[in-house]
Design a protein around this motif. Structure first.
Motif, PDB file in Angstrom:
ATOM      1  N   SER A 155     -16.116   4.333   3.677  1.00 46.77           N
ATOM      2  CA  SER A 155     -15.339   4.877   3.672  1.00 46.77           C
ATOM      3  C   SER A 155     -14.701   6.187   3.589  1.00 46.77           C
ATOM      4  CB  SER A 155     -14.004   3.404   4.343  1.00 46.77           C
ATOM      5  OG  SER A 155     -15.003   2.596   5.195  1.00 46.77           O
ATOM      6  N   LEU A 156     -14.303   5.562   2.168  1.00 44.41           N
ATOM      7  CA  LEU A 156     -13.139   6.683   1.150  1.00 44.41           C
ATOM      8  C   LEU A 156     -14.338   7.985   0.471  1.00 44.41           C
ATOM      9  CD1 LEU A 156     -11.208   4.553  -1.992  1.00 44.41           C
ATOM     10  CD2 LEU A 156     -10.438   5.713   0.014  1.00 44.41           C
ATOM     11  N   GLY A 157     -15.472   7.392   0.262  1.00 49.54           N
ATOM     12  CA  GLY A 157     -16.345   8.570   0.616  1.00 49.54           C
ATOM     13  C   GLY A 157     -16.686   9.271   1.400  1.00 49.54           C
ATOM     14  N   ALA A 158     -16.608   8.684   2.595  1.00 50.38           N
ATOM     15  CA  ALA A 158     -16.665   9.672   3.764  1.00 50.38           C
ATOM     16  C   ALA A 158     -15.053  10.355   3.927  1.00 50.38           C
ATOM     17  CB  ALA A 158     -16.412   8.931   5.282  1.00 50.38           C
TER      18      ALA A 158
ATOM     19  N   GLY B 291      -1.866   6.574  -7.005  1.00 54.40           N
ATOM     20  CA  GLY B 291      -2.107   7.924  -5.656  1.00 54.40           C
ATOM     21  C   GLY B 291      -3.434   7.106  -4.590  1.00 54.40           C
ATOM     22  N   PHE B 292      -3.644   8.407  -4.253  1.00 46.39           N
ATOM     23  CA  PHE B 292      -4.671   8.197  -2.872  1.00 46.39           C
ATOM     24  C   PHE B 292      -5.528   7.156  -2.625  1.00 46.39           C
ATOM     25  CE2 PHE B 292      -7.226   8.828   0.758  1.00 46.39           C
ATOM     26  CZ  PHE B 292      -6.953   8.817   1.671  1.00 46.39           C
ATOM     27  N   PHE B 293      -6.089   7.359  -3.754  1.00 44.45           N
ATOM     28  CA  PHE B 293      -7.736   7.216  -3.774  1.00 44.45           C
ATOM     29  C   PHE B 293      -8.334   5.443  -4.098  1.00 44.45           C
ATOM     30  CE2 PHE B 293      -9.559  10.980  -3.335  1.00 44.45           C
ATOM     31  CZ  PHE B 293     -10.191  11.118  -2.447  1.00 44.45           C
ATOM     32  N   TYR B 294      -7.170   5.615  -5.358  1.00 47.65           N
ATOM     33  CA  TYR B 294      -7.035   4.052  -5.731  1.00 47.65           C
ATOM     34  C   TYR B 294      -6.613   2.912  -5.233  1.00 47.65           C
ATOM     35  CZ  TYR B 294      -8.724   6.507  -9.929  1.00 47.65           C
ATOM     36  OH  TYR B 294      -9.525   7.093 -11.573  1.00 47.65           O
ATOM     37  N   SER B 295      -5.156   3.170  -4.260  1.00 45.16           N
ATOM     38  CA  SER B 295      -3.931   2.158  -3.596  1.00 45.16           C
ATOM     39  C   SER B 295      -4.996   2.451  -2.074  1.00 45.16           C
ATOM     40  CB  SER B 295      -2.873   3.120  -3.542  1.00 45.16           C
ATOM     41  OG  SER B 295      -3.140   3.916  -2.635  1.00 45.16           O
ATOM     42  N   SER B 296      -6.053   3.464  -1.445  1.00 45.53           N
ATOM     43  CA  SER B 296      -6.745   3.146  -0.877  1.00 45.53           C
ATOM     44  C   SER B 296      -8.499   1.960  -0.898  1.00 45.53           C
ATOM     45  CB  SER B 296      -6.969   4.096   0.130  1.00 45.53           C
ATOM     46  OG  SER B 296      -5.991   5.261   0.125  1.00 45.53           O
ATOM     47  N   ALA B 297      -8.690   2.441  -1.619  1.00 47.56           N
ATOM     48  CA  ALA B 297      -9.599   1.483  -2.313  1.00 47.56           C
ATOM     49  C   ALA B 297      -9.497  -0.213  -2.321  1.00 47.56           C
ATOM     50  CB  ALA B 297     -10.606   2.139  -3.495  1.00 47.56           C
TER      51      ALA B 297
ATOM     52  N   TYR C 102       0.932  -0.804  -0.289  1.00 49.95           N
ATOM     53  CA  TYR C 102      -0.334   0.163   0.224  1.00 49.95           C
ATOM     54  C   TYR C 102       0.820   1.761   0.047  1.00 49.95           C
ATOM     55  CZ  TYR C 102      -3.431   3.147   2.085  1.00 49.95           C
ATOM     56  OH  TYR C 102      -4.226   5.029   2.101  1.00 49.95           O
ATOM     57  N   LEU C 103       2.156   1.467   0.899  1.00 46.39           N
ATOM     58  CA  LEU C 103       2.616   2.290   1.015  1.00 46.39           C
ATOM     59  C   LEU C 103       3.292   2.625  -0.771  1.00 46.39           C
ATOM     60  CD1 LEU C 103       4.271   2.337   4.242  1.00 46.39           C
ATOM     61  CD2 LEU C 103       2.781   3.478   3.935  1.00 46.39           C
TER      62      LEU C 103
END
Length: 159
Positions: free
Chosen positions: A142-145, A111-117, A103-104
């Motif tokens: 979670s990502l929406g919030a 990017g943040f959103f794709y990797s976090s998703a 993830y890191l």
């Protein structure tokens, strides 16, 4: 009243000794803070709090030693360390550590959103084990919030 049976858990001895060692080091560092002339001096609170940590650490070490008395005659420190490592580094823990490192690394590439998703979805699938639909739903919520909070509340642009 029934007395609860307690035993020394894997790694408990090592952890309490580590806590005591860190607390003693912090007490030594707090003592080095200048101006310990009064109760309201800058070093008074750090010295007091680290002193409490040392006293609590000593209590925990002796409490753990008393609970371990009934075990086989003097279990070695190496045994405790081995049991702690076996408990801490189970396959699910190691696989999740690998997932965190991936993830890191992915943060800088996609990017943040794709990797976090992807990270959240895989995490929910592995750890929660409630199915694909629930994992995907919680990931989206979670990502929406996170997006709403950072974009509109804090006015921070996420990468």
């Amino acid at each position: 009243m029934m007395k609860a049976t307690t035993h020394v858990r894997a790694g408990e001895v090592i952890f309490t000794l580590l806590l005591l060692a860190v607390s003693a080091f912090l007490l030594f560092e707090a003592y080095g803070i200048a101006a310990l002339s009064s109760w309201s001096s800058p070093g008074a609170m750090p010295l007091f709090s680290t002193g409490i940590m040392v006293v609590t650490g000593i209590y925990l070490v002796f409490n753990g030693a008393q609970r371990g008395e009934g075990r086989e005659a003097s279990v070695s420190l190496a045994h405790h360390l081995g049991a702690a490592l076996a408990h801490l580094f189970r396959p699910v823990v190691l696989s999740y550590c690998v997932l965190l490192v991936l993830y890191l690394l992915a943060l800088s590439y996609i990017g943040f959103f794709y990797s976090s998703a992807v990270f959240l979805f895989v995490s929910f699938m592995v750890l929660w084990q409630q199915g694909v639909v629930k994992a995907a739903g919680i990931t989206v919520i979670s990502l929406g919030a996170v997006y709403v909070i950072f974009q509109y509340l804090f006015s921070v642009v996420l990468p």
